[in-house]
Design a protein around this motif. Structure first.
Motif, PDB file in Angstrom:
ATOM      1  N   THR A  46       0.853  -1.194   0.000  1.00  0.00           N
ATOM      2  CA  THR A  46       0.000   0.000   0.000  1.00  0.00           C
ATOM      3  C   THR A  46       0.878   1.229   0.000  1.00  0.00           C
ATOM      4  O   THR A  46       1.336   1.693   1.044  1.00  0.00           O
ATOM      5  CB  THR A  46      -0.944  -0.013   1.218  1.00  0.00           C
ATOM      6  OG1 THR A  46      -1.684  -1.237   1.240  1.00  0.00           O
ATOM      7  CG2 THR A  46      -1.924   1.162   1.131  1.00  0.00           C
ATOM      8  N   PHE A  47       1.106   1.747  -1.188  1.00  0.00           N
ATOM      9  CA  PHE A  47       2.078   2.817  -1.415  1.00  0.00           C
ATOM     10  C   PHE A  47       1.826   4.022  -0.518  1.00  0.00           C
ATOM     11  O   PHE A  47       2.758   4.624   0.011  1.00  0.00           O
ATOM     12  CB  PHE A  47       2.021   3.220  -2.893  1.00  0.00           C
ATOM     13  CG  PHE A  47       3.034   4.239  -3.307  1.00  0.00           C
ATOM     14  CD1 PHE A  47       2.647   5.548  -3.595  1.00  0.00           C
ATOM     15  CD2 PHE A  47       4.374   3.903  -3.451  1.00  0.00           C
ATOM     16  CE1 PHE A  47       3.573   6.493  -4.001  1.00  0.00           C
ATOM     17  CE2 PHE A  47       5.301   4.840  -3.854  1.00  0.00           C
ATOM     18  CZ  PHE A  47       4.909   6.137  -4.137  1.00  0.00           C
ATOM     19  N   THR A  48       0.563   4.359  -0.322  1.00  0.00           N
ATOM     20  CA  THR A  48       0.211   5.570   0.421  1.00  0.00           C
ATOM     21  C   THR A  48       0.591   5.493   1.896  1.00  0.00           C
ATOM     22  O   THR A  48       0.593   6.515   2.582  1.00  0.00           O
ATOM     23  CB  THR A  48      -1.287   5.848   0.310  1.00  0.00           C
ATOM     24  OG1 THR A  48      -2.003   4.670   0.718  1.00  0.00           O
ATOM     25  CG2 THR A  48      -1.686   6.198  -1.102  1.00  0.00           C
ATOM     26  N   ASN A  49       0.941   4.311   2.379  1.00  0.00           N
ATOM     27  CA  ASN A  49       1.251   4.139   3.801  1.00  0.00           C
ATOM     28  C   ASN A  49       2.730   4.260   4.139  1.00  0.00           C
ATOM     29  O   ASN A  49       3.099   4.224   5.320  1.00  0.00           O
ATOM     30  CB  ASN A  49       0.778   2.768   4.287  1.00  0.00           C
ATOM     31  CG  ASN A  49      -0.735   2.680   4.398  1.00  0.00           C
ATOM     32  OD1 ASN A  49      -1.442   3.664   4.240  1.00  0.00           O
ATOM     33  ND2 ASN A  49      -1.226   1.474   4.644  1.00  0.00           N
ATOM     34  N   TYR A  50       3.589   4.385   3.116  1.00  0.00           N
ATOM     35  CA  TYR A  50       5.021   4.276   3.355  1.00  0.00           C
ATOM     36  C   TYR A  50       5.803   5.439   2.760  1.00  0.00           C
ATOM     37  O   TYR A  50       5.502   5.924   1.658  1.00  0.00           O
ATOM     38  CB  TYR A  50       5.554   2.966   2.771  1.00  0.00           C
ATOM     39  CG  TYR A  50       5.003   1.757   3.473  1.00  0.00           C
ATOM     40  CD1 TYR A  50       3.856   1.144   3.005  1.00  0.00           C
ATOM     41  CD2 TYR A  50       5.620   1.245   4.617  1.00  0.00           C
ATOM     42  CE1 TYR A  50       3.320   0.044   3.667  1.00  0.00           C
ATOM     43  CE2 TYR A  50       5.098   0.150   5.282  1.00  0.00           C
ATOM     44  CZ  TYR A  50       3.948  -0.442   4.803  1.00  0.00           C
ATOM     45  OH  TYR A  50       3.428  -1.529   5.454  1.00  0.00           O
ATOM     46  N   GLY A  51       6.848   5.827   3.502  1.00  0.00           N
ATOM     47  CA  GLY A  51       7.803   6.779   2.954  1.00  0.00           C
ATOM     48  C   GLY A  51       8.639   6.123   1.866  1.00  0.00           C
ATOM     49  O   GLY A  51       8.730   4.895   1.785  1.00  0.00           O
TER      50      GLY A  51
END
Length: 116
Positions: free
Chosen positions: A28-33
């Motif tokens: 989930t790209f939006t959850n990670y730096g």
């Protein structure tokens, strides 16, 4: 599984610009730096820039501050590195990186060569 695919490298003259892209999948790209690193021939891999999940925090290595800009498009699962005023010492393989559930993940890298 986590996949990171970089693109956008190439040969550019000193003072020129390039934009690198890193397309992410498998998490989930939006959850990670997201981070960018680089490795020059004969040198250790070095950190270049980081961006938080919401783009609210961006940090840069001193060597690129004021010349490089990290960004991301969460709708496209893509991180970017805009590189301006390139110098020969920026020549390196550039990698994107994501630490997902405590595991480090790397792309295959994209070569950037700054030369006249």
């Amino acid at each position: 599984q986590v996949q990171l695919v970089e693109s956008g490298g190439g040969l550019v003259q000193p003072g020129g610009s390039l934009r690198l892209s890193c397309v992410a999948s498998g998490f989930t790209f939006t959850n990670y730096g997201m981070r960018w690193y680089r490795q020059a021939p004969g040198k250790e891999r070095e950190w270049v820039a980081v961006i938080s999940s919401s783009s609210g925090i961006r940090k840069y290595a001193d060597s690129v501050k004021g010349r490089f800009t990290i960004s991301r498009d969460n709708a496209k699962n893509t991180a970017y590195l805009q590189m301006n005023s390139l110098k020969p010492e920026d020549t390196a393989v550039y990698y994107c990186n994501a630490v997902v559930r405590d595991n480090e993940n790397w792309g295959q890298g994209t070569q950037v060569t700054v030369s006249s």
